[in-house]
Design a protein around this motif. Structure first.
Motif, PDB file in Angstrom:
ATOM      1  N   PRO A 140     -47.527  87.141  27.698  1.00  0.00           N
ATOM      2  CA  PRO A 140     -48.357  87.027  26.421  1.00  0.00           C
ATOM      3  C   PRO A 140     -48.018  85.488  25.773  1.00  0.00           C
ATOM      4  N   ILE A 141     -46.685  84.856  26.007  1.00  0.00           N
ATOM      5  CA  ILE A 141     -46.434  83.727  25.618  1.00  0.00           C
ATOM      6  C   ILE A 141     -47.075  82.497  26.232  1.00  0.00           C
ATOM      7  N   ILE A 142     -47.303  82.788  27.627  1.00  0.00           N
ATOM      8  CA  ILE A 142     -47.915  81.679  28.407  1.00  0.00           C
ATOM      9  C   ILE A 142     -49.307  81.593  27.840  1.00  0.00           C
ATOM     10  N   TYR A 143     -50.121  82.871  27.657  1.00  0.00           N
ATOM     11  CA  TYR A 143     -51.297  82.766  27.620  1.00  0.00           C
ATOM     12  C   TYR A 143     -51.682  82.610  26.095  1.00  0.00           C
ATOM     13  N   SER A 144     -50.804  82.716  25.167  1.00  0.00           N
ATOM     14  CA  SER A 144     -51.297  82.667  23.767  1.00  0.00           C
ATOM     15  C   SER A 144     -50.624  81.193  23.330  1.00  0.00           C
ATOM     16  N   LEU A 145     -49.691  80.901  23.685  1.00  0.00           N
ATOM     17  CA  LEU A 145     -49.470  79.195  23.350  1.00  0.00           C
ATOM     18  C   LEU A 145     -50.235  78.245  23.894  1.00  0.00           C
ATOM     19  N   ARG A 146     -50.798  78.515  25.450  1.00  0.00           N
ATOM     20  CA  ARG A 146     -51.683  77.638  26.052  1.00  0.00           C
ATOM     21  C   ARG A 146     -53.101  77.727  25.934  1.00  0.00           C
ATOM     22  N   ASN A 147     -53.575  78.866  25.065  1.00  0.00           N
ATOM     23  CA  ASN A 147     -54.954  79.172  24.814  1.00  0.00           C
ATOM     24  C   ASN A 147     -55.435  79.236  23.335  1.00  0.00           C
ATOM     25  N   SER A 148     -56.430  78.189  23.096  1.00  0.00           N
ATOM     26  CA  SER A 148     -56.903  77.903  21.636  1.00  0.00           C
ATOM     27  C   SER A 148     -57.703  79.038  21.454  1.00  0.00           C
ATOM     28  N   ASP A 149     -58.286  79.944  22.155  1.00  0.00           N
ATOM     29  CA  ASP A 149     -58.878  81.015  21.605  1.00  0.00           C
ATOM     30  C   ASP A 149     -58.159  82.403  21.217  1.00  0.00           C
ATOM     31  N   VAL A 150     -57.144  82.385  21.963  1.00  0.00           N
ATOM     32  CA  VAL A 150     -56.107  83.425  21.520  1.00  0.00           C
ATOM     33  C   VAL A 150     -55.269  83.003  20.159  1.00  0.00           C
TER      34      VAL A 150
END
Length: 330
Positions: free
Chosen positions: A303-313
Motif C-alpha cells: 500500500p505504501i508503494i501504490y499510494s505514494l507513487r500513485n496520484s489517483d490514490v
C-alpha cells in the motif's frame, strides 16, 4: 505416498483426504521466531507494529478503491484484490506466532497446520498470478490505450481475479494433502514460526524425493509462468516507451509501471529463494528470515508503494480526508 488426485476431482476429494490425515496425525510444535530476550522482545513488538500497519494500510486501500468512483477501473479492482490477499496473508501467519510467543503454547494441530499451508499457498500463488494480470493491464494501458475498454474489459478482469484465487487454492490444497500424508518422526518440532511445506517435509520419516520433485515442478509453474508473462508485458511496455517522442509520456508510462515492478521484485525474489533452491543449500534460519520478509514486510510495503507513487490514490485519500473534515465541522 498416496497419488495426488486429478484436477477433475478437485477440490472435494482433496478435502476428504486432508480431513482423514488430520485425524491420524499428532500435534506439531512451532519453535517460533523469537527467544525470550530483551532484543527479541523489541523485534517482536516491531513485527506486531508492522503487521498492524499492514492491515490498516491495505484496509485503507480497499476502502478508498470502493468509495471513490474514479478508482472503479480494472486496474484498481485488481489492486484491491492484492490488498485483500495481503491482509489475509498477515492474518494467516501473525496471530498464531504472537499467541505462541505470549502464552508459551506453541503447539499447533494438524488441522491448523494444514489450514496454514492451504491459506499461505493460496494467497502466495494467487498474488503471483494477480501480479501477472496487473502487468497485462499496464501493457494494454500503455501500448493500446484506445482499445483498453475492449482488451481489458470487466468480464476479463473478473475472470483473471477468480482464476488467480482458484489456481492458488488448487496448489495449496494439493500440497497440504500431500505433505501431511507422510508419517512424521516422534519429535514434531517445526523450526519455523508457521507451517510451511518445505520445512514440514524435514520431519517426515519417509522418502520424500518424489514429492519434492513434484512440488518443485509446481513451484516452477506457479512462479515462472506468471513471472514470464510479467517480463513479456514489461518488455513490450519498455519497447513502446522508448519509441515515444514525448518526455512527458515516457515519464508517465514509467511512473505507471514502476510500482508494479517494485512489488514483483519483492515477492518473486523471496519466493524463488524459498521454493526453488536445491535442498542441499537450504537453511532453517535463513528460511525463517526470508519468510518474515514476504509474509510480514512485503504486505506493508504494497500500500505504501501504490499510494505514494500513485496520484489517483493520493487524490482519493485527500478527497476522503476532506469529506471527513467537512463532516466533523457539521
Amino acid at each position: 505416498m498416496k497419488a495426488l488426485p486429478s484436477v477433475s476431482s478437485f477440490p472435494v476429494s482433496l478435502v476428504f483426504e486432508i480431513m482423514n490425515i488430520w485425524n491420524t496425525t499428532s500435534d506439531f510444535i512451532l519453535l517460533g521466531l523469537f527467544n525470550y530476550t530483551e532484543s527479541h522482545l523489541f523485534l517482536f513488538v516491531m513485527v506486531l507494529t508492522i503487521s498492524f500497519a499492514s492491515l490498516v494500510g491495505n484496509a485503507l486501500m480497499i476502502f478508498l478503491i470502493h468509495q471513490d468512483a474514479w478508482l472503479h477501473t480494472p486496474m484498481y479492482f485488481l489492486l484491491s484484490q492484492l490488498s485483500l490477499m495481503d491482509m489475509m496473508l498477515v492474518c494467516t501467519v501473525v496471530p498464531k506466532m504472537a499467541a505462541g510467543y505470549l502464552t508459551g503454547q506453541k503447539s499447533i494441530s494438524p488441522a491448523g497446520c494444514g489450514l496454514q499451508i492451504i491459506f499461505f499457498l493460496t494467497l502466495g500463488g494467487g498474488e503471483c498470478f494477480l501480479l501477472a494480470a496487473m502487468s497485462y493491464d499496464r501493457y494494454v494501458a500503455v501500448c493500446h490505450p484506445l482499445r483498453y475498454p475492449i482488451l481489458m474489459s470487466w468480464p476479463l478482469c473478473l475472470r483473471m481475479s477468480v482464476g488467480s484465487w482458484f489456481l492458488g487454492a488448487g496448489d495449496g490444497l494439493m500440497q497440504a494433502a500431500a505433505t501431511l500424508s507422510f508419517p512424521f518422526c516422534d519429535a514434531h518440532e517445526i523450526d519455523h514460526f508457521f507451517c510451511e511445506a518445505p520445512t514440514l517435509l524435514r520431519l517426515a520419516c519417509a522418502d520424500t524425493v518424489v514429492f519434492e520433485y513434484v512440488m518443485y515442478i509446481c513451484c516452477v509453474l506457479m512462479l515462472l509462468v506468471p513471472f514470464s508473462l510479467i517480463l513479456i508485458s514489461y518488455s513490450l511496455i519498455l519497447a513502446a516507451v522508448l519509441q515515444m517522442h514525448s518526455r512527458e509520456a515516457c515519464k508517465k508510462a514509467f511512473a505507471t509501471c514502476s510500482s508494479n515492478l517494485c512489488v514483483v521484485g519483492l515477492l518473486y525474489g523471496a519466493a524463488i529463494f524459498i521454493y526453488m533452491r536445491p535442498k542441499t543449500y537450504r537453511s532453517a534460519y535463513y528460511d525463517k528470515i526470508v519468510s518474515v520478509f514476504y509474509t510480514i514486510f512485503t504486505p506493508v510495503l504494497n500500500p505504501i508503494i501504490y499510494s505514494l507513487r500513485n496520484s489517483d490514490v493520493k487524490g482519493a485519500l485527500r478527497k476522503c480526508m476532506g469529506h471527513c473534515g467537512t463532516s466533523n465541522q457539521d
